[in-house]
Scaffold this motif. Structure first.
Motif, mmCIF file in Angstrom:
data_model
loop_
_atom_site.group_PDB
_atom_site.id
_atom_site.type_symbol
_atom_site.label_atom_id
_atom_site.label_comp_id
_atom_site.label_asym_id
_atom_site.label_seq_id
_atom_site.Cartn_x
_atom_site.Cartn_y
_atom_site.Cartn_z
ATOM 1 N N LEU A 4 -20.301 -6.970 29.931
ATOM 2 C CA LEU A 4 -21.389 -7.869 29.569
ATOM 3 C C LEU A 4 -22.613 -7.022 29.217
ATOM 4 C CD1 LEU A 4 -21.137 -10.562 32.397
ATOM 5 C CD2 LEU A 4 -20.079 -10.610 30.151
ATOM 6 N N VAL A 5 -23.190 -7.268 28.048
ATOM 7 C CA VAL A 5 -24.315 -6.456 27.573
ATOM 8 C C VAL A 5 -25.620 -7.241 27.704
ATOM 9 C CG1 VAL A 5 -25.306 -5.194 25.634
ATOM 10 C CG2 VAL A 5 -22.828 -5.256 25.935
ATOM 11 N N PRO A 6 -26.589 -6.738 28.483
ATOM 12 C CA PRO A 6 -27.903 -7.383 28.539
ATOM 13 C C PRO A 6 -28.750 -6.979 27.326
ATOM 14 C CG PRO A 6 -27.439 -6.048 30.511
ATOM 15 C CD PRO A 6 -26.475 -5.638 29.449
ATOM 16 N N ILE A 7 -29.448 -7.949 26.770
ATOM 17 C CA ILE A 7 -30.390 -7.709 25.682
ATOM 18 C C ILE A 7 -31.758 -8.199 26.149
ATOM 19 C CG2 ILE A 7 -31.051 -8.338 23.325
ATOM 20 C CD1 ILE A 7 -28.049 -8.714 22.718
ATOM 21 N N VAL A 8 -32.738 -7.305 26.148
ATOM 22 C CA VAL A 8 -34.094 -7.654 26.571
ATOM 23 C C VAL A 8 -34.997 -7.660 25.341
ATOM 24 C CG1 VAL A 8 -36.058 -7.024 28.014
ATOM 25 C CG2 VAL A 8 -33.719 -6.627 28.838
ATOM 26 N N LEU A 85 -28.094 -7.259 18.293
ATOM 27 C CA LEU A 85 -26.689 -7.609 18.053
ATOM 28 C C LEU A 85 -26.055 -6.698 17.007
ATOM 29 C CD1 LEU A 85 -26.868 -11.511 18.115
ATOM 30 C CD2 LEU A 85 -25.990 -9.985 19.896
ATOM 31 N N ALA A 86 -26.871 -6.132 16.136
ATOM 32 C CA ALA A 86 -26.345 -5.241 15.098
ATOM 33 C C ALA A 86 -25.728 -3.983 15.701
ATOM 34 C CB ALA A 86 -27.449 -4.864 14.118
ATOM 35 N N ILE A 87 -26.124 -3.627 16.934
ATOM 36 C CA ILE A 87 -25.546 -2.445 17.574
ATOM 37 C C ILE A 87 -24.720 -2.821 18.806
ATOM 38 C CG2 ILE A 87 -27.386 -0.943 16.732
ATOM 39 C CD1 ILE A 87 -28.510 -0.964 19.629
ATOM 40 N N LEU A 88 -24.361 -4.097 18.930
ATOM 41 C CA LEU A 88 -23.555 -4.541 20.065
ATOM 42 C C LEU A 88 -22.163 -3.920 19.976
ATOM 43 C CD1 LEU A 88 -23.838 -6.636 22.460
ATOM 44 C CD2 LEU A 88 -22.522 -8.193 20.993
ATOM 45 N N PRO A 89 -21.704 -3.265 21.023
ATOM 46 C CA PRO A 89 -20.362 -2.675 20.986
ATOM 47 C C PRO A 89 -19.296 -3.730 20.705
ATOM 48 C CG PRO A 89 -21.601 -1.837 22.864
ATOM 49 C CD PRO A 89 -22.414 -2.954 22.285
ATOM 50 N N ALA A 94 -19.032 -10.264 26.201
ATOM 51 C CA ALA A 94 -20.127 -11.234 26.081
ATOM 52 C C ALA A 94 -21.452 -10.479 26.145
ATOM 53 C CB ALA A 94 -20.054 -12.270 27.201
ATOM 54 N N PHE A 95 -22.514 -11.198 25.819
ATOM 55 C CA PHE A 95 -23.867 -10.637 25.913
ATOM 56 C C PHE A 95 -24.793 -11.712 26.448
ATOM 57 C CE2 PHE A 95 -23.324 -12.461 21.702
ATOM 58 C CZ PHE A 95 -24.495 -13.178 21.492
ATOM 59 N N PHE A 96 -25.848 -11.282 27.087
ATOM 60 C CA PHE A 96 -26.879 -12.251 27.469
ATOM 61 C C PHE A 96 -28.232 -11.678 27.105
ATOM 62 C CE2 PHE A 96 -25.639 -9.939 31.324
ATOM 63 C CZ PHE A 96 -26.830 -9.516 31.867
ATOM 64 N N PHE A 97 -29.135 -12.574 26.745
ATOM 65 C CA PHE A 97 -30.443 -12.127 26.262
ATOM 66 C C PHE A 97 -31.560 -12.811 27.035
ATOM 67 C CE2 PHE A 97 -28.838 -15.497 23.530
ATOM 68 C CZ PHE A 97 -29.894 -16.380 23.407
ATOM 69 N N GLY A 140 -29.893 -16.555 28.359
ATOM 70 C CA GLY A 140 -28.739 -17.243 27.785
ATOM 71 C C GLY A 140 -27.580 -16.272 27.671
ATOM 72 N N LEU A 141 -26.392 -16.718 28.044
ATOM 73 C CA LEU A 141 -25.197 -15.870 27.972
ATOM 74 C C LEU A 141 -24.252 -16.432 26.930
ATOM 75 C CD1 LEU A 141 -23.226 -14.408 30.983
ATOM 76 C CD2 LEU A 141 -22.025 -15.425 29.061
ATOM 77 N N CYS A 142 -23.734 -15.569 26.055
ATOM 78 C CA CYS A 142 -22.873 -15.999 24.960
ATOM 79 C C CYS A 142 -21.626 -15.127 24.886
ATOM 80 C CB CYS A 142 -23.602 -15.907 23.622
ATOM 81 S SG CYS A 142 -25.125 -16.852 23.526
#
Length: 205
Positions: A4-8, A85-89, A94-97, A140-142
């Motif tokens: 799971l990747v956090p985006i701040v 998101l352009a550099i999301l592995p 999933a990712f959450f921001f 939000g988690l997606c």
């Protein structure tokens, strides 16, 4: 490592606040520090900074995160999300921001969201949003596959458009307290959040 990747999101101009929200002080800790502590234990966070990135880098050690820049303050929060998101592995599940102006969200709040995501038996549920009362909050988690939909949003589009497109895929995770709703846009908001932060800490002692 977690998948799971956090985006701040911390690229805003903070024009109404008058100073970078990321650096607002909470008794010796910045808002950005609090947010990064809340998402600790997952994959390496992606932090999106804006025109004030040099001030933030001067105050904080960010070697443990991936930093992306969105220097166009008029492009909006969705542009910052798209930059991350352009550099999301590609192998992430999933990712959450979370915007940096939600400093009262704790690691426990994030864990509650992730637990709901892990426990969801319906694969059609792909967006998980904290809710208190009838209001939605953050983070939000997606699921990973939604990254393409966010990236396809037109300039000026809202991330909410992705969630509203198919409402049945949204799962609301209920929170008993309002911290997931409390953001900071003005100095008055900051005072309100700081008071709530101190009151919560006082209850722990």
């Amino acid at each position: 490592m977690s998948d799971l990747v956090p985006i701040v999101l911390a690229a805003g101009a903070s024009s109404r606040m008058g100073k970078p929200k990321a650096l607002l002080d909470f008794d010796g800790r910045t808002a950005l520090q609090l947010v990064l502590e809340a998402v600790r234990g997952f994959a390496k966070p992606i932090v999106v900074l804006g025109p004030n990135h040099q001030d933030i880098r001067a105050r904080m050690a960010l070697g443990h995160v991936r930093v992306m820049l969105n220097l166009d303050v008029d492009s909006g929060q969705t542009a910052s999300l798209k930059a991350a998101l352009a550099i999301l592995p590609g192998d992430m599940e999933a990712f959450f921001f979370m915007p940096v102006d939600f400093p009262l969200v704790t690691a426990g709040d994030v864990a509650r969201l992730v637990e709901a995501y892990r426990a969801e038996a319906d694969p059609a549920k792909s967006i998980f949003i904290p809710a208190h009362g009838v209001k939605r909050g953050h983070p939000g988690l997606c699921r990973h596959e939604l990254a393409a939909e966010f990236l396809a949003l037109p300039a000026g589009g809202s991330a909410r458009d992705v969630g509203n497109r198919v409402s049945s895929r949204v799962a609301h995770v209920i929170y008993p307290e309002a911290y997931v709703l409390m953001d900071m846009d003005t100095p008055e908001d900051y005072v309100r959040c700081l008071e709530a932060y101190r009151a919560r800490n006082a209850r722990k002692t």
